[in-house]
Write a protein that holds these residues in place. Structure first.
Motif, PDB file in Angstrom:
ATOM      1  N   MET A  94       6.175   3.191  -6.649  1.00 44.37           N
ATOM      2  CA  MET A  94       5.669   4.560  -6.635  1.00 44.37           C
ATOM      3  C   MET A  94       5.403   5.081  -8.053  1.00 44.37           C
ATOM      4  O   MET A  94       4.549   5.933  -8.262  1.00 44.37           O
ATOM      5  CB  MET A  94       6.662   5.491  -5.938  1.00 44.37           C
ATOM      6  N   LEU A  95       6.147   4.532  -9.017  1.00 42.14           N
ATOM      7  CA  LEU A  95       6.044   5.011 -10.396  1.00 42.14           C
ATOM      8  C   LEU A  95       5.073   4.198 -11.247  1.00 42.14           C
ATOM      9  O   LEU A  95       4.795   4.556 -12.387  1.00 42.14           O
ATOM     10  CB  LEU A  95       7.433   4.989 -11.056  1.00 42.14           C
ATOM     11  N   THR A  96       4.560   3.092 -10.706  1.00 43.21           N
ATOM     12  CA  THR A  96       3.642   2.240 -11.459  1.00 43.21           C
ATOM     13  C   THR A  96       2.329   2.077 -10.696  1.00 43.21           C
ATOM     14  O   THR A  96       2.264   2.265  -9.484  1.00 43.21           O
ATOM     15  CB  THR A  96       4.254   0.845 -11.701  1.00 43.21           C
ATOM     16  N   LYS A  97       1.297   1.717 -11.434  1.00 46.44           N
ATOM     17  CA  LYS A  97      -0.012   1.503 -10.812  1.00 46.44           C
ATOM     18  C   LYS A  97      -0.096   0.135 -10.134  1.00 46.44           C
ATOM     19  O   LYS A  97      -0.788  -0.030  -9.139  1.00 46.44           O
ATOM     20  CB  LYS A  97      -1.118   1.626 -11.863  1.00 46.44           C
ATOM     21  N   LYS A  98       0.606  -0.845 -10.689  1.00 47.04           N
ATOM     22  CA  LYS A  98       0.569  -2.196 -10.133  1.00 47.04           C
ATOM     23  C   LYS A  98       1.631  -2.326  -9.040  1.00 47.04           C
ATOM     24  O   LYS A  98       2.814  -2.522  -9.321  1.00 47.04           O
ATOM     25  CB  LYS A  98       0.804  -3.228 -11.239  1.00 47.04           C
ATOM     26  N   LYS A  99       1.231  -2.202  -7.803  1.00 52.10           N
ATOM     27  CA  LYS A  99       2.165  -2.179  -6.678  1.00 52.10           C
ATOM     28  C   LYS A  99       2.224  -3.544  -6.003  1.00 52.10           C
ATOM     29  O   LYS A  99       2.004  -3.670  -4.787  1.00 52.10           O
ATOM     30  CB  LYS A  99       1.757  -1.099  -5.683  1.00 52.10           C
ATOM     31  N   VAL A 100       2.490  -4.583  -6.798  1.00 52.59           N
ATOM     32  CA  VAL A 100       2.515  -5.936  -6.250  1.00 52.59           C
ATOM     33  C   VAL A 100       3.934  -6.478  -6.224  1.00 52.59           C
ATOM     34  O   VAL A 100       4.799  -6.056  -6.996  1.00 52.59           O
ATOM     35  CB  VAL A 100       1.605  -6.889  -7.065  1.00 52.59           C
ATOM     36  N   ILE A 101       4.139  -7.418  -5.340  1.00 49.66           N
ATOM     37  CA  ILE A 101       5.414  -8.128  -5.245  1.00 49.66           C
ATOM     38  C   ILE A 101       5.099  -9.598  -5.027  1.00 49.66           C
ATOM     39  O   ILE A 101       4.186  -9.952  -4.271  1.00 49.66           O
ATOM     40  CB  ILE A 101       6.284  -7.562  -4.091  1.00 49.66           C
ATOM     41  N   SER A 102       5.814 -10.468  -5.727  1.00 54.20           N
ATOM     42  CA  SER A 102       5.547 -11.902  -5.610  1.00 54.20           C
ATOM     43  C   SER A 102       5.886 -12.406  -4.214  1.00 54.20           C
ATOM     44  O   SER A 102       6.635 -11.758  -3.467  1.00 54.20           O
ATOM     45  CB  SER A 102       6.364 -12.675  -6.648  1.00 54.20           C
ATOM     46  N   PHE A 103       5.335 -13.554  -3.875  1.00 54.24           N
ATOM     47  CA  PHE A 103       5.600 -14.145  -2.553  1.00 54.24           C
ATOM     48  C   PHE A 103       7.103 -14.398  -2.384  1.00 54.24           C
ATOM     49  O   PHE A 103       7.679 -14.090  -1.334  1.00 54.24           O
ATOM     50  CB  PHE A 103       4.820 -15.455  -2.408  1.00 54.24           C
ATOM     51  N   LYS A 104       7.731 -14.959  -3.428  1.00 51.27           N
ATOM     52  CA  LYS A 104       9.172 -15.222  -3.356  1.00 51.27           C
ATOM     53  C   LYS A 104       9.968 -13.921  -3.290  1.00 51.27           C
ATOM     54  O   LYS A 104      10.974 -13.830  -2.581  1.00 51.27           O
ATOM     55  CB  LYS A 104       9.619 -16.053  -4.560  1.00 51.27           C
ATOM     56  N   GLY A 105       9.512 -12.917  -4.045  1.00 48.01           N
ATOM     57  CA  GLY A 105      10.175 -11.618  -4.017  1.00 48.01           C
ATOM     58  C   GLY A 105      10.084 -10.978  -2.644  1.00 48.01           C
ATOM     59  O   GLY A 105      11.037 -10.356  -2.164  1.00 48.01           O
ATOM     60  N   CYS A 106       8.930 -11.143  -2.006  1.00 50.36           N
ATOM     61  CA  CYS A 106       8.723 -10.616  -0.661  1.00 50.36           C
ATOM     62  C   CYS A 106       9.647 -11.324   0.329  1.00 50.36           C
ATOM     63  O   CYS A 106      10.268 -10.676   1.185  1.00 50.36           O
ATOM     64  CB  CYS A 106       7.264 -10.796  -0.259  1.00 50.36           C
TER      65      CYS A 106
ATOM     66  N   LEU B 173       0.811  -1.217   0.000  1.00 46.45           N
ATOM     67  CA  LEU B 173       0.000   0.000   0.000  1.00 46.45           C
ATOM     68  C   LEU B 173       0.842   1.265   0.000  1.00 46.45           C
ATOM     69  O   LEU B 173       0.334   2.347  -0.302  1.00 46.45           O
ATOM     70  CB  LEU B 173      -0.942  -0.002   1.209  1.00 46.45           C
ATOM     71  N   GLY B 174       2.112   1.160   0.337  1.00 43.77           N
ATOM     72  CA  GLY B 174       3.001   2.314   0.281  1.00 43.77           C
ATOM     73  C   GLY B 174       2.816   3.279   1.440  1.00 43.77           C
ATOM     74  O   GLY B 174       2.200   2.959   2.464  1.00 43.77           O
ATOM     75  N   LEU B 175       3.321   4.488   1.249  1.00 43.14           N
ATOM     76  CA  LEU B 175       3.306   5.486   2.312  1.00 43.14           C
ATOM     77  C   LEU B 175       2.140   6.461   2.201  1.00 43.14           C
ATOM     78  O   LEU B 175       1.694   7.014   3.200  1.00 43.14           O
ATOM     79  CB  LEU B 175       4.626   6.280   2.299  1.00 43.14           C
TER      80      LEU B 175
END
Length: 308
Positions: free
Chosen positions: A85-97, A15-17
């Motif tokens: 912050m620069l893209t609309k899709k603010k997702v991160i994969s489970f492995k990336g997380c 969700l960001g800041l």
């Protein structure tokens, strides 16, 4: 329970800041400027220490390791935050997380240990100067630095394993700008008691133990400085420790607030995380360089070599 809530989470939404476009633009500029400052400052400090033979001392050896940890901490968090912050899709994969949790904690935990080792180094230099060179040999310094990195890897492995092995179903919204183990626990659908105990225990070991060592070291340093007969000697001793003590207060203070707080307040500490995860890595090269005559001399010599 409906089908949606039974779906296993394969990615998380950060969700960001802030949702406000103007505030988000401000964070983009801040994060980018601070990250560039961190990279340039840390690499410059490492270069100066390596290239200048007069900086080949235990203190600057540990400072190089601290700069590497700063780079790792900032790089594991800031680039991904900027992309979101620069893209609309603010997702991160489970492995990336999971990877982000691991590498950010490795860097942070290593910094905790390094700051404690650096306080011990200052203790020996001021309280036991006659035996300093005999104790802080090259091999001992290398072993201490390696121990700091190993402790960071162990602490990070424990936190990451206990966090990612929990079941995550349904809710995948993280109220943060990066994946952080304590925040992620709030989304787990299973029993998080064991994971919370493990993370709290590692927090005690990797935070409070080094802090205790720092306090003991500086306790002896203060007593030694007070006993000094000359004012110049006291000022020299305090100036030697001043930069390190400031870095200790800034780093440990914000980390303790973030990781040793109660579960109910975790969603309120993401702004504190901006300081220890983004800003603090940039401050260390500044703190250790601007008021350090040896580093400034090495910097001037490096410029003169380039011009000649």
């Amino acid at each position: 329970m409906n089908q949606k809530n039974c779906t296993w989470v394969t990615e998380f939404l950060l969700l960001g800041l802030s949702d406000d476009p103007q505030t988000q633009l401000l964070f983009i500029v801040l994060f980018l400027a601070v990250y560039l400052g961190t990279v340039l400052g840390s690499l410059l400090l490492i270069y100066l220490v390596i290239s200048d033979s007069q900086l080949h001392t235990p203190m600057y050896f540990f400072l190089c390791n601290l700069s590497l940890a700063d780079l790792g901490s900032s790089t594991s968090i800031v680039p991904q935050a900027l992309v979101h912050m620069l893209t609309k899709k603010k997702v991160i994969s489970f492995k990336g997380c999971a990877a982000q949790i691991f590498f950010s904690i490795v860097s942070g935990a290593t910094q905790c240990s390094l700051l404690a080792v650096m306080s011990y180094d200052r203790y020996l230099a001021i309280c036991n100067p006659m035996h300093y060179c005999l104790i802080m040999t090259g091999s001992i310094c290398a072993q201490l630095a390696l121990g700091c990195w190993i402790s960071g890897i162990v602490a990070s492995s424990v936190d990451t394993i206990f966090t990612v092995c929990l079941p995550y179903q349904g809710d995948n919204k993280i109220a943060h700008f990066f994946c952080d183990a304590p925040i992620l626990l709030t989304l787990a659908t299973g029993d998080t008691h064991k994971a919370e105990i493990a993370i709290f225990f590692m927090g005690v070991v990797i935070l409070l133990v080094p802090v205790s060592l720092v306090l003991v070291s500086y306790g002896f340093i203060i007593v030694t400085v007070i006993k000094m007969k000359t004012t110049s000697g006291r000022l020299k001793a305090f100036s030697t420790c001043g930069s390190h003590l400031l870095a200790v207060i800034l780093f440990y203070g914000t980390l303790i607030i973030s990781y040793m707080t109660s579960k109910s307040s975790r969603e309120q500490i993401k702004h504190v995380a901006v300081f220890y995860g983004v800003i603090n890595p940039m401050l260390n090269p500044i703190i250790y360089s601007l008021r350090n005559k040896d580093v400034m001399r090495a910097f001037r010599n490096a410029i003169n070599r380039k011009e000649s």
